[in-house]
Design an enzyme around this catalytic site. Structure first.
Site, PDB file in Angstrom:
ATOM      1  N   GLU A   1       0.814  -1.217   0.000  1.00  0.00           N
ATOM      2  CA  GLU A   1       0.000   0.000   0.000  1.00  0.00           C
ATOM      3  C   GLU A   1       0.850   1.272   0.000  1.00  0.00           C
ATOM      4  O   GLU A   1       0.470   2.282   0.583  1.00  0.00           O
ATOM      5  CB  GLU A   1      -0.951   0.005   1.202  1.00  0.00           C
ATOM      6  CG  GLU A   1      -1.980  -1.120   1.165  1.00  0.00           C
ATOM      7  CD  GLU A   1      -2.961  -1.064   2.315  1.00  0.00           C
ATOM      8  OE1 GLU A   1      -2.610  -0.497   3.372  1.00  0.00           O
ATOM      9  OE2 GLU A   1      -4.071  -1.583   2.173  1.00  0.00           O
TER      10      GLU A   1
ATOM     11  N   GLU B   1      -6.983  -7.513  -0.759  1.00  0.00           N
ATOM     12  CA  GLU B   1      -7.620  -7.318   0.539  1.00  0.00           C
ATOM     13  C   GLU B   1      -9.078  -6.906   0.370  1.00  0.00           C
ATOM     14  O   GLU B   1      -9.371  -5.760   0.041  1.00  0.00           O
ATOM     15  CB  GLU B   1      -6.883  -6.260   1.384  1.00  0.00           C
ATOM     16  CG  GLU B   1      -5.508  -6.701   1.853  1.00  0.00           C
ATOM     17  CD  GLU B   1      -4.897  -5.737   2.864  1.00  0.00           C
ATOM     18  OE1 GLU B   1      -5.643  -4.908   3.438  1.00  0.00           O
ATOM     19  OE2 GLU B   1      -3.679  -5.808   3.079  1.00  0.00           O
TER      20      GLU B   1
END
Length: 845
Positions: A185, A254
């Site tokens: 991320e 995710e």
């Protein structure tokens, strides 16, 4: 494979279609724009995140098995750098950190694995998984084009890759690992680092590729990842996500089926209907690899939680709960979703979709080829209204915010809003702490307690004395939560407050996270930030006497920052201390002389260690003191009976740490959530956010703390707690996590599966008790129009009086059973023109 219905070879088991595991190990993993290609075959993959340090090795086989039974193909995990390299060059791969053992368990189960090496992970894990010591290597800046950071990051990444290679765990070696991840991320934060961020991204990708794993590398939420590394999506919804390059498959690393909790926060939940909707939409729009984060959240044992303020529980409202039990109906509903999607694998991966608009907010994506293979997903994006649409001359009714799956473009086998899976009610059954037969007090009925009381302030020799305050984290380097600050002041005997009884006020400001303030050894105030804002300030009265007054402030961290730009520079600890209400106005103590001591004396003496603490003089008491701060408690106890998961009920304690047999249970803090912004029932319709479906208002965010069964010995279990501010240890209980009620309901129009001959199975209700238990009694059964929900069912206007006897015949004294809504079982002619359903409530024992 049958060409008329896009299906895999399936097995009928417990009324369910199970996907056969990968029969042979993978040897070659490539990809194109549509999917991963394993040994030359396109694969549609459903993955489950299970973090090995958030459970214990004894739980790993059961967790993997339960995931596989839920229709999962792949297990995914981060690699936790700070757990594996606690000091430079000192590596640990034992206990909960035995990564090779975890991978081998996945492999032996016939499943694949995604290894997210990072080694930055975020994950609500302390310091984002990067070792705290690295922050103190001169010149180091995390996650940018910084030579010291890159050196240590590459060293650890290479260590993990070589370890996996040694055991032949990569798919290129015949092992289970099909994907590896570098960084995590970073796209959210890259711009904050300027040119250094951009070059770091490219370096990290190049470094990963140079490892020659033989499997593809991924970077999640990294929009400028180089073409050789796959950019993936993390979000509640990823149907609109597009990879950075047209040569890449659409991967969702995710999907958050719930959310994490913070001490003092509410309890977030995400409805099963919305999770299923998001998954179905992802595959409808061309997705091919999907991972639940988390599928089993587990527990932040010890001091591993980050945040700060992340709870010890990392349950995440996941399909498998913190204790390893399937969460119904979420686990069951998603299991049905997975088998429905798998029926469509061939059509989805080998055809381009045709988008058909069926209304203003209704659409179908059709995957079809000339051979007759056809699959369709029909979505109703309206978040309020049910709609009926015409698709291929057939009428379909779509609940609001739902997706229907048609693996043959005709028959609906699953709708995301229609939950037919059983539900269960779980209770925490309290057990008195029982004296162990190995305890010196074995002949007494009462539990024998021992205590050790900490001094409020400096114990032993002070570490240092300076004027003013230091940063808490830079001082302790996270070797402990605790840092003592002490000073003294003189109060003139003529101060008016001594005569009038009005107390002076102490004003304290802190960068975070929490503190207890003592005057002359007596606790005066406690204060803290929260999971949203770590810094805090407060004003509270204090008791002073004439003459010298000793002030001792215990500053505490509650897990370090785990994400954000330059997050390693975020500090904690006191910044200002002022006394108000003196005759001369205020007394600013911020720049006076303060004496410091790192950690507690009990930590220094290792009171939590069953061997080391034998050399310490504990005080035996007939009854432990209540509401006494800075106290260590010890008791020798038996394990709770049975084999159900166990938790420690700490609702009557204040704040502190707990251990069993030297194993770190974690931080406990039954801090209560605000009393507002909770819901009684959650509307699954519409976009989800973490505050949409909160519960637990006015209650402790975390009351129970998981104690793995494998940590218990047959006898002589040593339970140790350090209580910071005071509680009632006599009220501490072990609690067994036990299913109390099992319910299920299904209607005649519930989607039913299509077999190879295109005959629809009848709608049916499936009931399954936990392992080693059976359906022992019936609390309710009604075929007709029952009303209410689990534990509040009632007979409706239409009811088959033989309902109970019919269901008893099929299910009583069985671990699992299937009840079909057929005329052979029920009076289907009952109440003509009425949509009938079956509702059942049973107990398992």
């Amino acid at each position: 494979m049958a060409s008329s219905v896009c299906t895999l070879l399936v097995l009928f088991c417990f009324g369910c279609l199970y996907i056969l595991p990968f029969a042979e190990a993978a040897n070659n993993v490539t990809y194109d724009s549509r999917s991963l290609i394993i040994d030359g075959e396109r694969k549609l993959l459903i993955s489950a995140a299970i973090h090995y340090p958030r459970s214990v090795p004894a739980m790993w086989p059961g967790l993997v098995k339960t995931a596989k039974e839920g229709g999962v193909d792949v297990i995914e995990t981060y690699v936790f750098w700070n757990g594996h390299e606690p000091s430079p060059g000192n590596y640990y791969f034992g206990g909960r950190y035995d990564l090779p053992k975890f991978v081998k368990i996945v492999q032996d189960a016939g499943m694949l694995l995604i290894l997210r090496i990072g080694p930055f992970v975020a994950a609500e894990w302390n310091f984002g998984g990067i070792p705290v010591w690295l922050h103190y290597v001169p010149g180091t800046v995390f996650r940018t084009d910084n030579e010291p950071f890159k050196h240590y990051m590459q060293n650890f990444t290479t260590l993990i890759v070589n370890m996996m290679k040694k055991d032949k765990f990569f798919a290129s070696q015949g092992g289970p690992i099909i994907l590896a991840q570098v960084e995590n991320e970073y796209g959210y934060y890259e711009a904050a680092y300027g040119k250094g961020g951009k070059s770091y991204t490219q370096w990290a990708a190049k470094m990963a590729l140079s490892q020659n794993t033989g499997v593809p590398w991924i970077m999640c939420q990294q929009w400028d990842a180089p073409e050789q590394v796959i950019n993936t999506c993390n979000s509640f919804y990823c149907d609109d996500f597009k990879p950075s390059y047209p040569t890449m498959p659409k991967i969702w690393t995710e999907n958050w089926p719930g959310w994490f909790k913070t001490f003092g926060g509410r309890d977030p939940h995400r409805p099963a209907e919305d999770v299923a909707y998001a998954v179905a939409r992802f595959f409808q729009k061309g997705g091919s690899v999907h991972n639940y984060y988390m599928y089993h959240g587990g527990t932040n044992f010890g001091r591993t939680s980050g945040g700060p303020f992340i709870t010890t529980s990392y349950d995440y409202d996941a399909p498998i709960d913190e204790y390893g039990l399937p969460r119904f109906p979420k686990w069951g509903h998603l299991k049905e979703l997975h088998r429905a999607i798998k029926l469509c694998e061939r059509a989805l991966l080998n055809n381009k979709p045709t988008l058909v608009h069926l209304g203003s907010k209704q659409e179908a994506d059709v995957y079809e080829d000339q051979s007759g293979s056809c699959a369709a997903f029909i979505a109703n994006l309206d978040d309020k209204n049910e709609k009926t649409v015409q698709f291929r001359n057939v009428s379909y009714t779509l609940p609001a915010w739902s997706v229907s799956i048609l693996p043959d473009c005709k028959n609906v086998v699953f709708n995301t809003a229609k939950v037919g899976s059983q539900t269960s009610t779980i209770k925490m059954v309290p057990e008195l702490l029982q004296p162990s037969m190995a305890s010196p007090n074995k002949d007494l009925k009462a539990l024998s307690w021992e205590i050790y009381v900490e001094k409020a302030g400096i114990w032993g020799e002070a570490d240092f004395t300076i004027n003013g305050f230091v940063d808490h984290i830079n001082t302790t380097k996270d070797t402990t939560d605790y840092l003592w600050h002490t000073t003294s002041i003189f109060v003139d005997e003529n101060e008016e407050f001594l005569k009038q009884g009005k107390k002076p006020a102490l004003l304290i400001e802190s960068k975070g996270h929490a503190l207890h303030a003592f005057v002359n050894g007596i606790l005066q105030v406690s204060a803290s930030g929260n999971g949203t804002v770590s810094p805090f300030k407060f004003k509270g009265p204090v008791s002073l006497k004439a003459g010298k007054n000793d002030i001792a402030i215990l500053s505490m961290t509650v897990g370090l920052q785990n994400a954000g730009s330059f997050y390693e520079w975020v500090g904690a600890g006191l910044t200002s201390v002022i006394l108000e209400g003196l005759k001369n106005g205020t007394m600013d103590l911020s720049n006076t002389k303060w004496t410091y001591k790192i950690c507690l004396e009990g930590e220094h003496l290792s009171l939590y260690d069953t061997d080391a603490s034998k050399n310490v003089k504990w005080t035996r008491v007939s009854e432990p003191p209540k509401n006494q701060p800075l106290t260590w408690y010890k008791a020798v106890v038996d394990a709770p009976p049975g084999n159900e998961p166990v938790a420690l009920d700490m609702v009557h304690m204040g704040k502190g740490l707990a251990w069993l047999n030297g194993e770190q249970i974690g931080r406990y803090w039954p801090r209560k959530a605000p009393r507002d912004k909770c819901v009684k029932t959650c509307d699954y319709r519409g976009k989800f956010d973490p505050d949409k479906c909160n519960t637990g208002c006015g209650k402790p965010t975390q009351r129970w703390y998981h104690v793995p069964r494998s940590w218990f010995k047959p006898s002589g279990n040593v339970l140790v707690m350090f209580e910071e501010k005071g509680g009632d240890p006599t009220q501490i209980r072990f609690s067994r996590r036990k299913l109390s009620t099992l319910c299920g309901h299904v209607a005649e129009d519930h989607p039913s599966f299509v077999t190879n001959n295109l005959q629809k199975n009848k709608a049916s209700l499936e009931l399954k008790c936990p392992m080693n238990t059976q359906i022992s009694s019936f609390k309710f059964a009604s075929y007709g129009t029952p009303t209410g929900t689990c534990q509040s069912y009632a007979v409706g206007d239409c009811h088959d009086p033989d309902s109970t006897s019919i269901v008893e015949k099929l299910c009583l004294n069985k671990n699992e059973c299937i009840v079909e809504l057929t005329k052979e079982n029920f009076n289907t002619e009952l109440c003509p023109g009425v949509m009938k359903k079956l509702a059942v409530e049973v107990t398992c024992s």
